[in-house]
Design an enzyme around this catalytic site. Structure first.
Site, PDB file in Angstrom:
ATOM      1  N   HIS A   6       0.833  -1.212   0.000  1.00  7.72           N
ATOM      2  CA  HIS A   6       0.000   0.000   0.000  1.00  7.72           C
ATOM      3  C   HIS A   6       0.865   1.259   0.000  1.00  7.72           C
ATOM      4  O   HIS A   6       1.581   1.512   0.961  1.00  7.72           O
ATOM      5  CB  HIS A   6      -0.891  -0.039   1.256  1.00  7.72           C
ATOM      6  CG  HIS A   6      -1.825   1.109   1.396  1.00  7.72           C
ATOM      7  ND1 HIS A   6      -1.819   1.939   2.496  1.00  7.72           N
ATOM      8  CD2 HIS A   6      -2.802   1.568   0.585  1.00  7.72           C
ATOM      9  CE1 HIS A   6      -2.764   2.852   2.365  1.00  7.72           C
ATOM     10  NE2 HIS A   6      -3.384   2.660   1.212  1.00  7.72           N
ATOM     11  N   ARG A   7       0.822   2.009  -1.089  1.00  8.83           N
ATOM     12  CA  ARG A   7       1.686   3.188  -1.306  1.00  8.83           C
ATOM     13  C   ARG A   7       3.164   2.743  -1.280  1.00  8.83           C
ATOM     14  O   ARG A   7       4.037   3.472  -0.806  1.00  8.83           O
ATOM     15  CB  ARG A   7       1.431   4.279  -0.267  1.00  8.83           C
ATOM     16  CG  ARG A   7      -0.045   4.640  -0.102  1.00  8.83           C
ATOM     17  CD  ARG A   7      -0.296   5.676   0.969  1.00  8.83           C
ATOM     18  NE  ARG A   7      -1.731   5.738   1.308  1.00  8.83           N
ATOM     19  CZ  ARG A   7      -2.254   6.424   2.312  1.00  8.83           C
ATOM     20  NH1 ARG A   7      -1.476   7.150   3.082  1.00  8.83           N
ATOM     21  NH2 ARG A   7      -3.553   6.403   2.541  1.00  8.83           N
ATOM     22  N   GLU A  33       0.483  -0.951  -4.810  1.00  8.17           N
ATOM     23  CA  GLU A  33      -0.549   0.085  -4.958  1.00  8.17           C
ATOM     24  C   GLU A  33       0.112   1.448  -4.894  1.00  8.17           C
ATOM     25  O   GLU A  33       1.067   1.653  -4.114  1.00  8.17           O
ATOM     26  CB  GLU A  33      -1.572  -0.046  -3.828  1.00  8.17           C
ATOM     27  CG  GLU A  33      -2.835   0.778  -4.014  1.00  8.17           C
ATOM     28  CD  GLU A  33      -2.903   2.093  -3.236  1.00  8.17           C
ATOM     29  OE1 GLU A  33      -3.920   2.783  -3.339  1.00  8.17           O
ATOM     30  OE2 GLU A  33      -1.927   2.439  -2.527  1.00  8.17           O
ATOM     31  N   HIS A  48      -0.431  10.672  -2.356  1.00 10.57           N
ATOM     32  CA  HIS A  48      -1.765  10.327  -1.854  1.00 10.57           C
ATOM     33  C   HIS A  48      -2.642  11.541  -1.576  1.00 10.57           C
ATOM     34  O   HIS A  48      -3.760  11.648  -2.058  1.00 10.57           O
ATOM     35  CB  HIS A  48      -1.644   9.488  -0.575  1.00 10.57           C
ATOM     36  CG  HIS A  48      -2.964   9.183   0.054  1.00 10.57           C
ATOM     37  ND1 HIS A  48      -3.568  10.003   0.986  1.00 10.57           N
ATOM     38  CD2 HIS A  48      -3.843   8.160  -0.169  1.00 10.57           C
ATOM     39  CE1 HIS A  48      -4.734   9.490   1.330  1.00 10.57           C
ATOM     40  NE2 HIS A  48      -4.930   8.375   0.654  1.00 10.57           N
ATOM     41  N   ASP A 228       0.445  -1.772   4.429  1.00 14.74           N
ATOM     42  CA  ASP A 228       1.691  -1.002   4.515  1.00 14.74           C
ATOM     43  C   ASP A 228       2.879  -1.948   4.734  1.00 14.74           C
ATOM     44  O   ASP A 228       4.034  -1.547   4.567  1.00 14.74           O
ATOM     45  CB  ASP A 228       1.626  -0.009   5.684  1.00 14.74           C
ATOM     46  CG  ASP A 228       0.483   0.985   5.551  1.00 14.74           C
ATOM     47  OD1 ASP A 228      -0.070   1.120   4.442  1.00 14.74           O
ATOM     48  OD2 ASP A 228       0.135   1.630   6.566  1.00 14.74           O
TER      49      ASP A 228
HETATM   50  O1  G3P Z   1      -6.363   1.490  -2.961  1.00 12.66           O
HETATM   51  C1  G3P Z   1      -6.598   1.144  -1.628  1.00 12.66           C
HETATM   52  C2  G3P Z   1      -6.408   2.328  -0.709  1.00 12.66           C
HETATM   53  O2  G3P Z   1      -5.198   2.946  -1.038  1.00 12.66           O
HETATM   54  C3  G3P Z   1      -7.526   3.319  -0.819  1.00 12.66           C
HETATM   55  O3  G3P Z   1      -7.453   4.341   0.142  1.00 12.66           O
HETATM   56  O4  G3P Z   1      -6.864   6.561   0.977  1.00 12.66           O
HETATM   57  O5  G3P Z   1      -5.185   4.724   1.102  1.00 12.66           O
HETATM   58  O6  G3P Z   1      -5.773   5.737  -1.082  1.00 12.66           O
HETATM   59  P1  G3P Z   1      -6.261   5.382   0.289  1.00 12.66           P
HETATM   60 MG    MG Z   2      -4.584   4.498  -2.416  1.00 15.59          MG
END
Ligand code: G3P
Ligand code: MG
Length: 235
Positions: A6-7, A33, A48, A228
């Protein structure tokens, strides 16, 4: 169950930067992601928040800043002194780093009231590399619709932040043809997942950072998580 970084590996390095994506690759994440939005001069940048403030030493609304202005920001120091001087990357730079067989979940961040060519610009860039394993997701469903019309073969991931009663009917009426639904983990239930699976939609849920919650969503039937900690299930 698949784990998407995630990121990037954002527990270990500053989110949405080259070090976080490198770390995710090092940890053998099966997917990555990232979040994309446009600068004022139309460059897709990987960040983000709609503002620079939280994750850099600079300030301002991404959509109102040029790529040159965004590029001057230090997006590493807030996370740790060893990341000092790390810039906000462009999408192009990140694409050059991530091998095409690592699934890329590209989340488009766009405020609905902004009329912007983000779907076209991103799809033009991605269309130059057809064989990439790609999912395009967004909370902004009209943008997904636009992307789908520009690239009918794209895998669409529909993001949803709440337990949306009647969601399958909404999706079917929208004209979107999702590959996957991306619900927030706290709102998942076995029944919801069954409803999505019956329609052929995978369920990729966010953001899962504990083994306990990972076990829970796996038992409910989720196909993947955004974490994460890309090594969450193996460390
Ligand atoms: O793509 C999943 C998640 O990243 C969505 O929420 O706010 O972390 O971009 P956010
Ligand atoms: Mg996201």
């Amino acid at each position: 169950m698949r784990v998407f970084a995630h990121r990037g590996a954002s527990a270990y390095a500053p989110q949405n930067t080259l070090p976080s994506f490198k770390k995710a690759l090092e940890l053998k994440a099966s997917g990555i992601e990232l979040d994309v939005q446009l600068s004022s001069d139309g460059v897709p940048v990987v960040i983000h928040d709609f503002f620079l403030d939280r994750t850099s030493d600079a300030s301002g609304f991404i959509h109102s800043l040029t790529w040159q202005e965004i590029r001057k920001a230090d997006a590493g120091l807030w996370f740790g002194p060893e990341f000092k001087g790390t810039p906000v990357p462009s999408l192009e730079e990140v694409l050059a780093l991530i091998p095409r067989d690592v699934t890329l979940n590209l989340e488009i961040k766009s405020i609905s009231s902004l009329e912007e060519p983000v779907a076209r610009i991103v799809s033009d860039l991605l269309n130059q590399e057809k064989e990439r394993d790609l999912i395009v997701s967004s909370f902004n469903h009209p943008i997904l619709k636009e992307y789908q019309s520009l690239d009918p073969d794209v895998k669409i991931g529909i993001l949803t932040g709440s337990d949306f009663i009647g969601f399958p009917a909404y999706v079917e009426a929208s004209g979107l043809r999702p590959f996957s639904i991306h619900p927030q983990a706290t709102y998942l239930s076995a029944e919801t997942i069954r409803e999505y699976h019956e329609r052929g939609w995978q369920v990729l849920t966010y953001t899962v950072n504990s083994l306990e919650q990972a076990g829970m969503v796996q038992n409910l039937g989720a196909d993947g998580i955004f974490s994460d900690y890309p090594d969450l299930l193996t460390r």
